[in-house]
Design a protein around this motif. Structure first.
Motif, PDB file in Angstrom:
ATOM      1  N   GLY A  86      16.399  26.850 -30.429  1.00 35.79           N
ATOM      2  CA  GLY A  86      17.329  26.236 -29.493  1.00 35.79           C
ATOM      3  C   GLY A  86      17.896  27.184 -28.450  1.00 35.79           C
ATOM      4  O   GLY A  86      18.491  26.747 -27.470  1.00 35.79           O
ATOM      5  N   ASP A  87      17.708  28.495 -28.648  1.00 35.89           N
ATOM      6  CA  ASP A  87      18.210  29.467 -27.673  1.00 35.89           C
ATOM      7  C   ASP A  87      17.443  29.368 -26.361  1.00 35.89           C
ATOM      8  O   ASP A  87      16.242  29.095 -26.338  1.00 35.89           O
ATOM      9  CB  ASP A  87      18.052  30.902 -28.187  1.00 35.89           C
ATOM     10  N   ALA A  88      18.127  29.639 -25.269  1.00 37.55           N
ATOM     11  CA  ALA A  88      17.484  29.736 -23.958  1.00 37.55           C
ATOM     12  C   ALA A  88      16.639  31.008 -23.922  1.00 37.55           C
ATOM     13  O   ALA A  88      17.018  32.031 -24.493  1.00 37.55           O
ATOM     14  CB  ALA A  88      18.544  29.783 -22.864  1.00 37.55           C
ATOM     15  N   LEU A  89      15.487  30.925 -23.248  1.00 41.99           N
ATOM     16  CA  LEU A  89      14.624  32.090 -23.044  1.00 41.99           C
ATOM     17  C   LEU A  89      14.623  32.457 -21.574  1.00 41.99           C
ATOM     18  O   LEU A  89      14.510  31.579 -20.707  1.00 41.99           O
ATOM     19  CB  LEU A  89      13.191  31.787 -23.477  1.00 41.99           C
ATOM     20  N   PHE A  90      14.726  33.739 -21.314  1.00 40.64           N
ATOM     21  CA  PHE A  90      14.751  34.232 -19.945  1.00 40.64           C
ATOM     22  C   PHE A  90      13.555  35.134 -19.702  1.00 40.64           C
ATOM     23  O   PHE A  90      13.032  35.762 -20.613  1.00 40.64           O
ATOM     24  CB  PHE A  90      16.046  35.015 -19.693  1.00 40.64           C
ATOM     25  N   LEU A  91      13.130  35.182 -18.440  1.00 38.93           N
ATOM     26  CA  LEU A  91      12.056  36.072 -18.052  1.00 38.93           C
ATOM     27  C   LEU A  91      12.589  37.490 -18.044  1.00 38.93           C
ATOM     28  O   LEU A  91      13.627  37.767 -17.439  1.00 38.93           O
ATOM     29  CB  LEU A  91      11.549  35.680 -16.662  1.00 38.93           C
ATOM     30  N   GLY A  92      11.900  38.393 -18.766  1.00 41.15           N
ATOM     31  CA  GLY A  92      12.316  39.787 -18.825  1.00 41.15           C
ATOM     32  C   GLY A  92      12.151  40.472 -17.482  1.00 41.15           C
ATOM     33  O   GLY A  92      11.510  39.958 -16.566  1.00 41.15           O
ATOM     34  N   THR A  93      12.710  41.654 -17.353  1.00 41.88           N
ATOM     35  CA  THR A  93      12.724  42.353 -16.070  1.00 41.88           C
ATOM     36  C   THR A  93      11.347  42.794 -15.602  1.00 41.88           C
ATOM     37  O   THR A  93      11.158  43.081 -14.434  1.00 41.88           O
ATOM     38  CB  THR A  93      13.654  43.582 -16.128  1.00 41.88           C
ATOM     39  N   ASN A  94      10.337  42.830 -16.490  1.00 43.98           N
ATOM     40  CA  ASN A  94       8.990  43.201 -16.044  1.00 43.98           C
ATOM     41  C   ASN A  94       8.185  41.995 -15.565  1.00 43.98           C
ATOM     42  O   ASN A  94       7.060  42.122 -15.135  1.00 43.98           O
ATOM     43  CB  ASN A  94       8.231  43.945 -17.141  1.00 43.98           C
ATOM     44  N   GLY A  95       8.750  40.796 -15.675  1.00 47.76           N
ATOM     45  CA  GLY A  95       8.096  39.589 -15.197  1.00 47.76           C
ATOM     46  C   GLY A  95       7.121  38.964 -16.163  1.00 47.76           C
ATOM     47  O   GLY A  95       6.543  37.923 -15.861  1.00 47.76           O
ATOM     48  N   GLN A  96       6.915  39.545 -17.352  1.00 44.65           N
ATOM     49  CA  GLN A  96       5.933  39.008 -18.286  1.00 44.65           C
ATOM     50  C   GLN A  96       6.414  38.956 -19.730  1.00 44.65           C
ATOM     51  O   GLN A  96       5.651  38.641 -20.619  1.00 44.65           O
ATOM     52  CB  GLN A  96       4.627  39.816 -18.217  1.00 44.65           C
ATOM     53  N   THR A  97       7.674  39.272 -19.998  1.00 44.54           N
ATOM     54  CA  THR A  97       8.208  39.181 -21.356  1.00 44.54           C
ATOM     55  C   THR A  97       9.297  38.113 -21.393  1.00 44.54           C
ATOM     56  O   THR A  97       9.824  37.711 -20.357  1.00 44.54           O
ATOM     57  CB  THR A  97       8.792  40.526 -21.822  1.00 44.54           C
ATOM     58  N   PHE A  98       9.626  37.665 -22.608  1.00 40.47           N
ATOM     59  CA  PHE A  98      10.608  36.609 -22.785  1.00 40.47           C
ATOM     60  C   PHE A  98      11.690  37.083 -23.739  1.00 40.47           C
ATOM     61  O   PHE A  98      11.392  37.607 -24.800  1.00 40.47           O
ATOM     62  CB  PHE A  98       9.931  35.350 -23.333  1.00 40.47           C
ATOM     63  N   THR A  99      12.925  36.889 -23.353  1.00 44.70           N
ATOM     64  CA  THR A  99      14.056  37.375 -24.131  1.00 44.70           C
ATOM     65  C   THR A  99      15.170  36.336 -24.160  1.00 44.70           C
ATOM     66  O   THR A  99      15.297  35.539 -23.223  1.00 44.70           O
ATOM     67  CB  THR A  99      14.590  38.705 -23.547  1.00 44.70           C
ATOM     68  N   VAL A 114      13.576  28.340 -27.148  1.00 45.63           N
ATOM     69  CA  VAL A 114      12.925  28.722 -28.402  1.00 45.63           C
ATOM     70  C   VAL A 114      12.711  27.479 -29.264  1.00 45.63           C
ATOM     71  O   VAL A 114      13.654  26.731 -29.527  1.00 45.63           O
ATOM     72  CB  VAL A 114      13.779  29.751 -29.182  1.00 45.63           C
ATOM     73  N   VAL A 115      11.447  27.250 -29.682  1.00 48.59           N
ATOM     74  CA  VAL A 115      11.118  26.153 -30.595  1.00 48.59           C
ATOM     75  C   VAL A 115      10.975  26.693 -32.014  1.00 48.59           C
ATOM     76  O   VAL A 115      11.438  26.085 -32.966  1.00 48.59           O
ATOM     77  CB  VAL A 115       9.832  25.418 -30.146  1.00 48.59           C
ATOM     78  N   THR A 116      10.317  27.848 -32.158  1.00 47.15           N
ATOM     79  CA  THR A 116      10.278  28.581 -33.435  1.00 47.15           C
ATOM     80  C   THR A 116      10.448  30.056 -33.114  1.00 47.15           C
ATOM     81  O   THR A 116      10.025  30.518 -32.053  1.00 47.15           O
ATOM     82  CB  THR A 116       8.952  28.396 -34.212  1.00 47.15           C
ATOM     83  N   THR A 117      11.035  30.811 -34.028  1.00 50.24           N
ATOM     84  CA  THR A 117      11.223  32.245 -33.788  1.00 50.24           C
ATOM     85  C   THR A 117       9.913  33.011 -33.915  1.00 50.24           C
ATOM     86  O   THR A 117       9.862  34.198 -33.632  1.00 50.24           O
ATOM     87  CB  THR A 117      12.274  32.833 -34.743  1.00 50.24           C
ATOM     88  N   ALA A 118       8.840  32.330 -34.299  1.00 54.00           N
ATOM     89  CA  ALA A 118       7.521  32.967 -34.399  1.00 54.00           C
ATOM     90  C   ALA A 118       6.753  32.889 -33.079  1.00 54.00           C
ATOM     91  O   ALA A 118       5.566  33.154 -33.037  1.00 54.00           O
ATOM     92  CB  ALA A 118       6.709  32.311 -35.518  1.00 54.00           C
ATOM     93  N   GLY A 119       7.402  32.509 -31.988  1.00 48.39           N
ATOM     94  CA  GLY A 119       6.769  32.590 -30.684  1.00 48.39           C
ATOM     95  C   GLY A 119       6.475  31.289 -29.973  1.00 48.39           C
ATOM     96  O   GLY A 119       5.815  31.295 -28.942  1.00 48.39           O
TER      97      GLY A 119
END
Length: 131
Positions: A86-99, A114-119
């Motif tokens: 349920g957490d919001a995901l943001f684009l990381g500062t390198n443009g290709q990671t999710f945090t 986030v749907v599952t913490t496994a990705g």
């Protein structure tokens, strides 16, 4: 990798664009000034088009794009402080990671939930603000 309910399907974007460089499945894509698709980089303020659906090995390849409303499996975990469903995901500062932690500088772009913490994540792209 995309969940079974959409695996193998491509989604029309109306763009008919070519890759501007070699792209890998899962790359976050932006539209370059030459009209070709490029991987997002360095927390830029370029408009996010979607995710690369399959590898494009050269700049002459047509690009299939996954858009909003699908569940993507990035094949690993998300970064940030205690990612939870349920957490919001943001684009990381390198443009290709999710945090789950929004960047403190540059562009804040929500890429999904986030749907599952496994990705697994539900794709929903929103430009939140510029820092």
């Amino acid at each position: 990798y995309v969940d079974a309910q959409v695996a193998g399907d491509s989604f029309a974007t109306g763009l008919n664009r070519k890759a501007g460089t070699a792209l890998s499945q899962g790359h976050v894509l932006v539209l370059h000034t030459d009209g070709k698709l490029m991987p997002a980089a360095n927390n830029s303020n370029d408009y996010i088009i979607g995710f690369c659906a399959e590898d494009a090995t050269s700049d002459s390849d047509d690009v299939k794009i996954y858009k909003e409303g699908i569940i993507l499996d990035i094949g690993g975990s998300f970064s940030g402080t205690s990612p939870a469903v349920g957490d919001a995901l943001f684009l990381g500062t390198n443009g290709q990671t999710f945090t789950v932690d929004p960047p403190s500088t540059g562009e804040v772009i929500r890429i999904g939930t986030v749907v599952t913490t496994a990705g697994k994540m539900l794709v929903k792209i929103q430009h939140i603000m510029s820092n």
